[in-house]
Design an enzyme around this catalytic site. Structure first.
Site, short mmCIF file in Angstrom:
data_model
loop_
_atom_site.label_atom_id
_atom_site.label_comp_id
_atom_site.label_asym_id
_atom_site.label_seq_id
_atom_site.Cartn_x
_atom_site.Cartn_y
_atom_site.Cartn_z
CE LYS A 1 -3.49 2.38 2.73
NZ LYS A 1 -4.48 2.25 3.82
CE LYS B 1 -6.03 1.86 -0.44
NZ LYS B 1 -6.46 1.89 0.93
C1 PBG Z 1 -7.44 3.09 5.73
C2 PBG Z 1 -7.68 3.04 4.29
C3 PBG Z 1 -7.49 4.05 3.32
C4 PBG Z 1 -8.01 3.54 2.13
C5 PBG Z 1 -8.44 2.25 2.38
N1 PBG Z 1 -8.20 1.96 3.72
C6 PBG Z 1 -7.02 5.44 3.43
C7 PBG Z 1 -5.66 5.79 3.78
O1 PBG Z 1 -4.77 4.97 3.93
O2 PBG Z 1 -5.49 6.98 3.94
C8 PBG Z 1 -8.07 4.29 0.84
C9 PBG Z 1 -9.11 3.85 -0.11
C10 PBG Z 1 -9.42 4.78 -1.20
O3 PBG Z 1 -8.80 5.84 -1.42
O4 PBG Z 1 -10.36 4.45 -1.93
N2 PBG Z 1 -6.15 2.95 6.15
#
Ligand code: PBG
Length: 325
Positions: free
Chosen positions: A195, A248
């Site tokens: 991520k 992601k």
């Molecule tokens: C929580 C999380 C996030 C997303 C999914 N789980 C946000 C982040 O890390 O700030 C982002 C999903 C999206 O942008 O559609 N940690």
């Protein structure tokens, strides 16, 4: 063999001919729809930056989930908006927290829909970070305890899959051990293994009310300049027990999706995040692009790169369009 013996256009001359030799399938049964659940009754707040997406109270969430299931989409990822936020993100691991209650309602009313839960503290903490903050930074090892409690409480409520998105080191192993210890050895972990710290999460933070109050997430999420590191992160999560790995965001990271699939052969999910969604929606609203064709092309490209599963806010629209085809 070259032109004129070979003519690449021969197999492109009709739709039937093109369908016969197409390489990548896009079907609703590999899409997952993200949903935001909030306290209250009959709440349906449109998220400004994500047209078509809503914060839903449990009664409306159940209706939405039925629709999702009827469209042939196998599951949802749940994000919760708590009644109150605090330093420790207490509602995240409360048995009567918003997500725990929502899981119960979904399992009761739409039992065959897979309920995947996001395991992360950012929606629940007053500072908006993904864990417990000590001395201005997220404390990794203390956070692991909260994440483990959160995952177990989701499993107890009936979650089919837990999906840690916090990016703490060692969280997959910690969650696996806790789940196993509490009798949930059959609950799979879908790990957000690579991520990236991304500007594409902007609209989600409005939807989930999770913008960090200070600093950013770069001390735990990955640097977007790195690809070898994504492989290392993923291999570590696999060693710790991840059943499904994830990349992601998706579209700006197709190279990572391709690489991770080639190198691990593990079931791979790609998260087509909020900013990717909102860009298409905004351009389509202005009449600058054809929404349907753009979405189907984007989702196909994620699949072509190697994703088995795509988590996307376009899932419902795509399922409808794929049926029309
Ligand atoms: C929580 C999380 C996030 C997303 C999914 N789980 C946000 C982040 O890390 O700030 C982002 C999903 C999206 O942008 O559609 N940690």
């Amino acid at each position: 063999m070259y032109f004129p013996s070979y003519r690449m256009r021969r197999l492109r001359q009709s739709r039937q001919m093109r369908d016969l030799v197409h390489e990548t399938d896009l079907l609703p049964d590999r899409l997952i729809y993200p949903l935001f659940v909030t306290h209250g009754n009959n709440v349906r707040n449109q998220v400004d930056a994500m047209p078509g997406c809503y914060q839903l109270s449990i009664n409306n969430l159940v209706e939405e989930a039925k629709e999702v299931r009827e469209l042939g989409i196998p599951g949802v990822v749940l994000f919760g908006i708590p009644a109150e936020k605090d330093e420790a993100g207490t509602e995240a691991y409360d048995d009567e927290g918003i997500v725990q209650m929502a899981i119960g309602a979904l399992k009761e009313n739409v039992p065959e829909l897979l309920v995947i839960t996001d395991v992360c503290l950012c929606e629940y903490t007053s500072h908006g970070h993904c864990g417990i903050v000590r001395d201005g930074d997220v404390d990794n090892d203390v956070t692991l305890e909260m994440l483990s409690k959160m995952a177990v409480s989701h499993a107890e409520a009936g979650a089919d899959i837990v999906a840690p998105s916090d990016m703490m080191d060692g969280r997959v192993a910690a969650i696996r051990a806790s789940l196993d210890g509490e009798g949930f050895s059959n609950t799979p972990i879908m790990s957000y293994s690579s991520k990236f710290a991304s500007a594409f999460y902007g609209p989600f933070r409005e939807a989930a009310e999770s913008t960090p109050e200070f600093g950013d997430r770069r001390s735990y999420q990955m640097d977007h300049r790195n690809s070898d590191e994504a492989v290392r992160e993923t291999l570590l999560d696999i060693e710790e027990g991840a059943d499904i790995v994830m990349v992601k965001p998706a579209l700006p990271y197709l190279d990572i999706i391709y690489r991770i699939k080639q190198e691990t052969k593990f079931p791979l999910a790609a998260y087509n995040v909020s900013g990717e969604y909102s860009m298409i929606k905004a351009a389509a609203e202005k009449g600058w692009i054809d929404e349907k064709r753009t979405v189907l092309e984007a989702l196909t490209s994620i699949r072509r790169a190697g994703a088995d599963i795509t988590i996307t806010y376009h899932a419902k629209d795509a399922a409808v369009w794929l049926k029309e085809k």
